[in-house]
Design an enzyme around this catalytic site. Structure first.
Site, mmCIF file in Angstrom:
data_model
loop_
_atom_site.group_PDB
_atom_site.id
_atom_site.type_symbol
_atom_site.label_atom_id
_atom_site.label_comp_id
_atom_site.label_asym_id
_atom_site.label_seq_id
_atom_site.Cartn_x
_atom_site.Cartn_y
_atom_site.Cartn_z
ATOM 1 N N ASP A 103 0.807 -1.127 -0.086
ATOM 2 C CA ASP A 103 0.033 -0.045 -0.008
ATOM 3 C C ASP A 103 0.915 1.352 -0.039
ATOM 4 O O ASP A 103 2.091 1.101 0.205
ATOM 5 C CB ASP A 103 -0.869 -0.105 1.092
ATOM 6 C CG ASP A 103 -0.221 0.026 2.444
ATOM 7 O OD1 ASP A 103 0.810 -0.730 2.682
ATOM 8 O OD2 ASP A 103 -0.427 0.767 3.419
ATOM 9 N N GLU A 147 -0.031 -1.368 5.789
ATOM 10 C CA GLU A 147 1.089 -0.960 6.514
ATOM 11 C C GLU A 147 0.723 0.541 7.155
ATOM 12 O O GLU A 147 1.069 0.713 8.409
ATOM 13 C CB GLU A 147 2.489 -1.098 5.826
ATOM 14 C CG GLU A 147 3.725 -1.042 7.006
ATOM 15 C CD GLU A 147 4.074 0.378 7.340
ATOM 16 O OE1 GLU A 147 4.919 0.733 8.061
ATOM 17 O OE2 GLU A 147 3.703 1.580 6.463
HETATM 18 ZN ZN LIG Z 1 6.455 2.460 4.504
#
Ligand SMILES: [Zn+2]
Length: 384
Positions: free
Chosen positions: A74, A138
């Site tokens: 992401d 994340e």
């Molecule tokens: Zn990162």
């Protein structure tokens, strides 16, 4: 792999809009790159977090020890795209730098890890078992890494390299602070302010929490030699809606950056106890919740993996020195460290400090060299 193909791989990753979602398209692409090597025992596992959001695990080579590679699929939002000099989702090279969302954080790092593995497969030089862990989410809570860890993919690692931006490959992060975000809600009872005795003032009760939590957190005063002290900031305070009403609801949010000396559960206990203590008082109705807490990542800068990486770095980047550092932000490493076994985690990638910014970029030469770096680290890791 030819340099143009390396750039194309990174450009393709950047073109996939995986802004806190849609990581499956990134996983599809990565899977397609490894598909031609299935006959060499490449193992691919897709681990779905939610529809359209797939973690991906690619394992190559064989042997008892496993070296982990990791990157997140992401990226953060591009913000107002008209503020960018170039299209954030179309990689553009200018003056030796490649621009685009994720160029630094961390599609360049992810691409470099992938390419290093493909090159080892290509020339039949995979030195041992290497496992690539590609994660979702994340940037919004490391829940992809949490899921992979829970399902056992981080168990038995002998070392883990996360290709997060490393200040242009000059910093190896080996320890980091943890994070606790708390939200305390105070519920009272609304009444006209001319008759306050008929209501319960939620703000008053929350102020008690706010004033008492400060000295409570200040008691965690031990200092980590690398990361410094635990910090606590009360960052949001909301309550009340009308000047002549007793407020029936108030909220406070706080952000705590923890250190390995104080595991998160110790801090949770202190906060929960305070809430419980206040709730003993007449009319108090406080509740606390936490959003995506992350454990601090302990580390040793003399761990064999860190020492090995410093040595390889010297051979490849020659005139560019590297520093082993502590980091104030959390990453997927905070989740992976819960995998079974005792292993060092190192964070270094080709990205720089333009992460999360407009006109994010990566230096193209640094990107090329990082591929060689990961290959050499893997080779020497298994040769030791
Ligand atoms: Zn990162």
């Amino acid at each position: 792999m030819e340099k143009q193909k390396q750039i194309d791989t990174l450009a393709k990753l950047i073109s996939i809009k995986s802004v806190n979602d849609n990581e499956s398209e990134v996983a599809d692409y990565i899977e397609s790159l490894f598909a031609p090597y299935q006959d060499q025992g490449v193992q691919i596992d897709r681990v779905q977090y939610a529809p359209g959001r797939d973690n991906l695990v690619v394992t190559i080579g064989s042997g008892d020890q496993i070296l982990g590679f990791s990157g997140h699929e992401d990226v953060v939002s591009a913000g107002d795209e008209s503020d960018w000099q170039t299209d954030p989702f179309q990689a553009t090279i200018k003056d030796g730098n490649l621009y685009g969302r994720g160029a630094s954080d961390m599609k360049s790092g992810l691409a470099a890890l992938i390419i290093s593995m493909l090159e080892m497969l290509e020339d039949n030089s995979v030195p041992g078992k290497i496992r690539l862990l590609c994660t979702v989410g994340e940037e919004t809570g490391e829940y992809g890494a949490a899921q992979l860890t829970k399902e056992g993919y981080a168990d038995g690692l002998a070392g883990l390299i996360i290709a997060e931006p490393g200040n242009d490959m000059t910093e190896i992060g080996y320890t980091s602070k943890g994070v606790i975000d708390y939200i305390v809600t105070s519920v009272g009872k609304q009444a006209h302010s001319s008759q306050p005795e008929k209501g319960i003032n939620a703000i008053d009760h929350l102020i008690d929490f706010a004033t008492q939590v400060k000295p409570l957190m200040a008691q965690f005063d031990q200092e980590n030699p690398i990361l410094g002290k635990l910090t606590h900031v009360q960052s949001v305070f909301q309550g009340g809606s009308q000047i002549n009403s007793v407020p029936d609801k108030a909220i406070i949010k706080g952000n705590i950056r923890t250190i390995p000396e104080y595991p998160n559960k110790v801090v949770f206990t202190a906060l929960n106890d305070l809430v419980e203590k206040l709730n003993q008082k007449d009319g108090y109705d406080l509740s606390i919740r936490y959003s995506f807490p992350e454990e601090a990542m302990p580390g040793d800068k003399n761990a064999p993996l860190i020492k090995l990486m410093e040595k390889v770095h010297g051979e490849i980047f020659k005139d560019r020195p590297v520093k082993a550092i502590g980091q104030s932000g959390a990453s997927d490493g905070s989740e992976f460290l819960h995998g079974k076994g005792d292993f060092a985690i190192a964070e270094i990638g080709p990205g720089n400090n333009t992460q999360h910014q407009t006109d994010e970029f990566v230096n193209v030469e640094t990107f090329y060299k990082s591929i060689e770096f990961y290959k050499q680290v893997a080779k020497k890791f298994f040769a030791k």
